[in-house]
Write a protein that holds these residues in place. Structure first.
Motif, PDB file in Angstrom:
ATOM      1  N   ALA A   1       0.546  -1.373   0.124  1.00  0.00           N
ATOM      2  CA  ALA A   1      -0.037  -0.194   0.147  1.00  0.00           C
ATOM      3  C   ALA A   1       0.878   1.373   0.033  1.00  0.00           C
TER       4      ALA A   1
ATOM      5  N   THR B   1       0.486   3.476  -3.613  1.00  0.00           N
ATOM      6  CA  THR B   1       0.647   5.043  -3.212  1.00  0.00           C
ATOM      7  C   THR B   1       1.953   5.475  -3.108  1.00  0.00           C
TER       8      THR B   1
ATOM      9  N   ASP C   1      -2.160   8.156  -1.225  1.00  0.00           N
ATOM     10  CA  ASP C   1      -2.346   7.666   0.265  1.00  0.00           C
ATOM     11  C   ASP C   1      -3.823   8.058   0.828  1.00  0.00           C
ATOM     12  N   SER C   2      -4.483   7.174   1.241  1.00  0.00           N
ATOM     13  CA  SER C   2      -5.935   7.386   1.735  1.00  0.00           C
ATOM     14  C   SER C   2      -5.967   7.643   3.275  1.00  0.00           C
TER      15      SER C   2
ATOM     16  N   SER D   1      -7.679   9.027  -4.237  1.00  0.00           N
ATOM     17  CA  SER D   1      -7.105   8.169  -3.312  1.00  0.00           C
ATOM     18  C   SER D   1      -7.595   6.595  -3.457  1.00  0.00           C
ATOM     19  N   PHE D   2      -6.592   5.818  -3.134  1.00  0.00           N
ATOM     20  CA  PHE D   2      -6.815   4.489  -3.461  1.00  0.00           C
ATOM     21  C   PHE D   2      -7.702   3.811  -2.906  1.00  0.00           C
ATOM     22  N   TRP D   3      -8.403   4.089  -1.847  1.00  0.00           N
ATOM     23  CA  TRP D   3      -9.496   3.690  -1.130  1.00  0.00           C
ATOM     24  C   TRP D   3     -10.805   3.975  -2.007  1.00  0.00           C
TER      25      TRP D   3
ATOM     26  N   ASP E   1      -5.989   1.482   2.819  1.00  0.00           N
ATOM     27  CA  ASP E   1      -5.183   1.031   1.713  1.00  0.00           C
ATOM     28  C   ASP E   1      -5.017  -0.268   1.700  1.00  0.00           C
TER      29      ASP E   1
END
Length: 264
Positions: free
Chosen positions: A9, A38, A83-84, A97-99, A135
């Motif tokens: 992540a 990320t 990065d979330s 965001s990755f989320w 993440d």
């Protein structure tokens, strides 16, 4: 020679949970590839840590390449998501965001690397991302789907052995006479790690704990000398990080594998 792709992540995640298997694979003549979702934009550093004009993500990318060199990684790729942050924070829902990323789209990006490398093995995380970080949960979802798309035959879900940690905490308390062991107390966090009964692979990486510690030091923006990781005595560090734990669907019950690349 086989190829192992390890999917993570954030910068620094690779050395904590998979640093040993990466270095072990390299030393045994295999090719290793690190993919990071990320650039760890939402980490925190003390005032004055970064150079003038330097962004945190730039430092974390450079640290990742330094860690990868220590771990014998042949190739490093970033998927380009943001990065979330921790679960429940506003950054979870930020654009990019990755989320919030489409699992299918992100899986296609990772699958492209898997196909290009003709990967034999992929590591990702368990379904709760080890401890519930958004993440990390997304790494599980994306990793499993990417392996399906690319036809990668072996998928190992990196996890935390909850029972191993609890045994270590009890042994430390008994030996030292302290009421509590150093580090996070996981007894009230049922979402932290998986019970040993669910784990199917345990890889002894005690020969590589020095590499893991050096790789952690390479991530100075996130892992300081005063951190839980680096302040641990050598014997405690070896206990905590000398085995890396995985779940592989279709294996078990119990631990049935001790080498992710066995037979390849």
């Amino acid at each position: 020679m086989a190829t192992l792709v390890s999917f993570h992540a954030h910068p620094d995640d690779e050395c904590i949970g998979c640093g040993g298997v990466l270095r072990k694979a390299h030393d045994e003549g295999h090719r290793t590839v690190l993919v990071v979702a990320t650039r760890g934009e939402h980490g925190e550093v003390p005032d004055g840590f970064l150079d003038e004009g330097e962004e945190l993500w730039q430092r974390r990318v450079a640290e990742t390449h330094a860690s990868a060199e220590i771990l014998g990684v042949a190739r490093v790729e970033f998927l380009g998501y943001v990065d979330s942050g921790m679960m429940g924070t506003p950054t979870n829902d930020a654009p990019g965001s990755f989320w919030t990323a489409s699992v299918e789209d992100a899986a296609q990006k990772l699958a492209a690397v898997l196909r290009e490398e003709r990967a034999d093995v992929l590591t990702c995380y368990d379904d709760n991302g080890g401890y519930g970080h958004p993440d990390h949960i997304q790494v599980h979802r994306v990793g499993v789907r990417a392996a399906e798309l690319a036809g990668t035959p072996r998928v190992y879900q990196n996890t935390i052995n909850r029972d191993h940690i609890l045994r270590g905490m009890a042994a430390f308390a008994e030996r030292s006479g302290a009421a509590e062991a150093p580090g996070p107390d996981i007894r009230d966090r049922p979402d932290f790690g998986k019970p040993e009964s669910m784990i199917t692979a345990a890889v002894d990486v005690s020969a590589y704990v020095d590499h893991k510690r050096r790789a952690m030091r390479a991530h100075a923006s996130q892992i300081s000398e005063q951190s839980f990781f680096l302040a641990m005595p050598d014997d405690a560090f070896r206990y905590a990080f000398g085995t890396e734990w995985f779940i592989r669907d279709g294996q078990g019950p119990g631990i049935t594998e001790t080498d992710l690349l066995a037979g390849l």
